[in-house]
Motif scaffolding. Structure first.
Motif, PDB file in Angstrom:
ATOM      1  N   GLU A 199      -6.378  11.268  -5.815  1.00 21.68           N
ATOM      2  CA  GLU A 199      -7.613  10.826  -5.177  1.00 21.68           C
ATOM      3  C   GLU A 199      -7.473  10.837  -3.649  1.00 21.68           C
ATOM      4  O   GLU A 199      -6.479  10.348  -3.101  1.00 21.68           O
ATOM      5  CB  GLU A 199      -8.004   9.421  -5.654  1.00 21.68           C
ATOM      6  CG  GLU A 199      -8.506   9.377  -7.090  1.00 21.68           C
ATOM      7  CD  GLU A 199      -7.423   9.470  -8.137  1.00 21.68           C
ATOM      8  OE1 GLU A 199      -7.717   9.800  -9.302  1.00 21.68           O
ATOM      9  OE2 GLU A 199      -6.242   9.195  -7.797  1.00 21.68           O
ATOM     10  N   GLY A 200      -8.490  11.371  -2.977  1.00 22.51           N
ATOM     11  CA  GLY A 200      -8.414  11.567  -1.537  1.00 22.51           C
ATOM     12  C   GLY A 200      -9.046  10.483  -0.703  1.00 22.51           C
ATOM     13  O   GLY A 200      -8.941  10.507   0.531  1.00 22.51           O
ATOM     14  N   ILE A 201      -9.702   9.523  -1.327  1.00 20.57           N
ATOM     15  CA  ILE A 201     -10.302   8.411  -0.591  1.00 20.57           C
ATOM     16  C   ILE A 201     -10.190   7.142  -1.432  1.00 20.57           C
ATOM     17  O   ILE A 201     -10.383   7.184  -2.650  1.00 20.57           O
ATOM     18  CB  ILE A 201     -11.769   8.704  -0.210  1.00 20.57           C
ATOM     19  CG1 ILE A 201     -12.328   7.615   0.716  1.00 20.57           C
ATOM     20  CG2 ILE A 201     -12.642   8.876  -1.448  1.00 20.57           C
ATOM     21  CD1 ILE A 201     -13.629   8.012   1.372  1.00 20.57           C
ATOM     22  N   PHE A 202      -9.804   6.056  -0.781  1.00 22.82           N
ATOM     23  CA  PHE A 202      -9.687   4.768  -1.462  1.00 22.82           C
ATOM     24  C   PHE A 202     -10.761   3.836  -0.916  1.00 22.82           C
ATOM     25  O   PHE A 202     -10.950   3.735   0.301  1.00 22.82           O
ATOM     26  CB  PHE A 202      -8.318   4.124  -1.211  1.00 22.82           C
ATOM     27  CG  PHE A 202      -7.178   4.689  -2.019  1.00 22.82           C
ATOM     28  CD1 PHE A 202      -7.248   5.947  -2.609  1.00 22.82           C
ATOM     29  CD2 PHE A 202      -5.999   3.966  -2.172  1.00 22.82           C
ATOM     30  CE1 PHE A 202      -6.189   6.467  -3.338  1.00 22.82           C
ATOM     31  CE2 PHE A 202      -4.936   4.469  -2.892  1.00 22.82           C
ATOM     32  CZ  PHE A 202      -5.020   5.724  -3.476  1.00 22.82           C
ATOM     33  N   HIS A 203     -11.456   3.149  -1.818  1.00 23.03           N
ATOM     34  CA  HIS A 203     -12.392   2.099  -1.438  1.00 23.03           C
ATOM     35  C   HIS A 203     -11.743   0.761  -1.774  1.00 23.03           C
ATOM     36  O   HIS A 203     -11.468   0.466  -2.937  1.00 23.03           O
ATOM     37  CB  HIS A 203     -13.721   2.276  -2.165  1.00 23.03           C
ATOM     38  CG  HIS A 203     -14.463   3.506  -1.757  1.00 23.03           C
ATOM     39  ND1 HIS A 203     -14.794   3.780  -0.450  1.00 23.03           N
ATOM     40  CD2 HIS A 203     -14.929   4.567  -2.488  1.00 23.03           C
ATOM     41  CE1 HIS A 203     -15.451   4.929  -0.377  1.00 23.03           C
ATOM     42  NE2 HIS A 203     -15.526   5.434  -1.595  1.00 23.03           N
ATOM     43  N   ALA A 204     -11.505  -0.027  -0.740  1.00 16.94           N
ATOM     44  CA  ALA A 204     -10.717  -1.251  -0.873  1.00 16.94           C
ATOM     45  C   ALA A 204     -11.601  -2.480  -1.009  1.00 16.94           C
ATOM     46  O   ALA A 204     -12.817  -2.432  -0.787  1.00 16.94           O
ATOM     47  CB  ALA A 204      -9.804  -1.392   0.342  1.00 16.94           C
ATOM     48  N   GLY A 205     -10.963  -3.593  -1.338  1.00 16.43           N
ATOM     49  CA  GLY A 205     -11.672  -4.852  -1.504  1.00 16.43           C
ATOM     50  C   GLY A 205     -12.152  -5.461  -0.198  1.00 16.43           C
ATOM     51  O   GLY A 205     -13.024  -6.330  -0.201  1.00 16.43           O
TER      52      GLY A 205
END
Length: 293
Positions: A199-205
């Motif tokens: 995965e090339g993008i992480f969406h964080a908390g």
């Protein structure tokens, strides 16, 4: 940013972020909740039980069907709204387990000794409707990865080329690892696992999207290894407690943050005990003195 609180912002195709108005030193600009999908939606991390945030999420959902609410972990800034929102949306709450789930044997022992969770606070009564093990594929195509470290029941979710990384991987700060909920040994293993993902993008908390996740994960692991090296260097002069180590190492951090920092130091010490680099003098506890082996 503060002007995004309560506003649905598209951060990836079919991914809307709604930021909660709960900024703090632990939550940065606020908890990120996500509304994912087109017609049959999924809500990720509904956040604390705040009326204005609930209204913002319902506005983003806009009357569409919701298949599930997924909770990445049950800290009190992520999970408390889940039950009430699920009742309004007529959908289940999905998570790895309750707030004690996923703890390592070592952390189970520390919890039984009486050390309670620190940092953001634990949603002690959290109980999902559906328990989702590691490797499960949930409705909508979410792949579940059990990624303990920040908390034992922490999961990350891979979906359509993005990763919802909860509080394990964030761009604004290194994640808090506070025993008995946080476990540094697990944290490092979870980071290595995500570093191997495509995965090339992480969406964080909390915070903004992470557009270089491999670089960020390498930084997190390097940061933790450097902190362990600092602890070992300090212990060369003789046994010290976690509090004493914190005072020596965290000289650039306000003293008001030293309680949380000491939990991080203790997490490192527990990891170093497991790796047979240090040993407690007496029972393994945060107030113990630790010495090099």
């Amino acid at each position: 940013m503060s002007d995004e609180i309560g506003i649905a912002v598209e951060v990836s195709p079919q991914v809307m972020r709604v930021r909660c108005g709960n900024p703090s030193p632990m939550t940065y600009t606020g908890t990120n909740s996500y509304v994912v999908g087109a017609d049959r939606l999924t809500v990720i991390d509904p956040g604390p039980d705040m009326d204005d945030h609930c209204a913002a999420l319902l506005a983003a959902i806009a009357g569409r069907s919701v298949a599930q609410i997924i909770v990445t972990h049950s800290h009190s800034d992520h999970s408390p709204m889940a039950r009430g929102l699920a009742a309004q949306l007529d959908c289940p709450v999905v998570a790895f387990g309750n707030s004690a789930a996923g703890r390592s044997t070592v952390m189970q022992g520390i919890a039984q000794s009486g050390l309670a969770g620190g940092g953001e606070g634990v949603d002690a009564g959290f109980a999902p409707d559906i328990i989702t093990p590691d490797g499960t594929t949930l409705p909508g195509g979410f792949e579940v990865l059990h990624t303990p470290g920040h908390m034992g029941n922490h999961i990350s979710l891979a979906w359509n080329g993005v990763m919802f990384s909860g509080d394990l991987v964030m761009g604004w700060a290194s994640s808090l690892v506070s025993p008995p909920d946080g476990d540094l040994t697990d944290f490092m293993a979870s980071c290595a696992r995500l570093a191997a993902r495509p995965e090339g993008i992480f969406h964080a908390g909390h915070g903004d999207p992470i557009t270089d996740p491999k670089g960020r994960l390498q930084w997190l692991m390097d940061h933790r290894n450097a902190r362990s090296d600092q602890i070992i260097e300090a212990l060369q002069k003789g046994p010290l407690t976690a509090d004493a180590l914190t005072a020596q190492i965290y000289t650039d951090v306000p003293k008001a943050m030293h309680t949380a920092a000491a939990r991080n130091v203790f997490a490192h010490l527990v990891d170093l005990v497991g790796r047979e680099r240090v040993a407690p003098i007496g029972p393994l506890a945060q107030d113990a003195q630790f010495a090099l082996i």
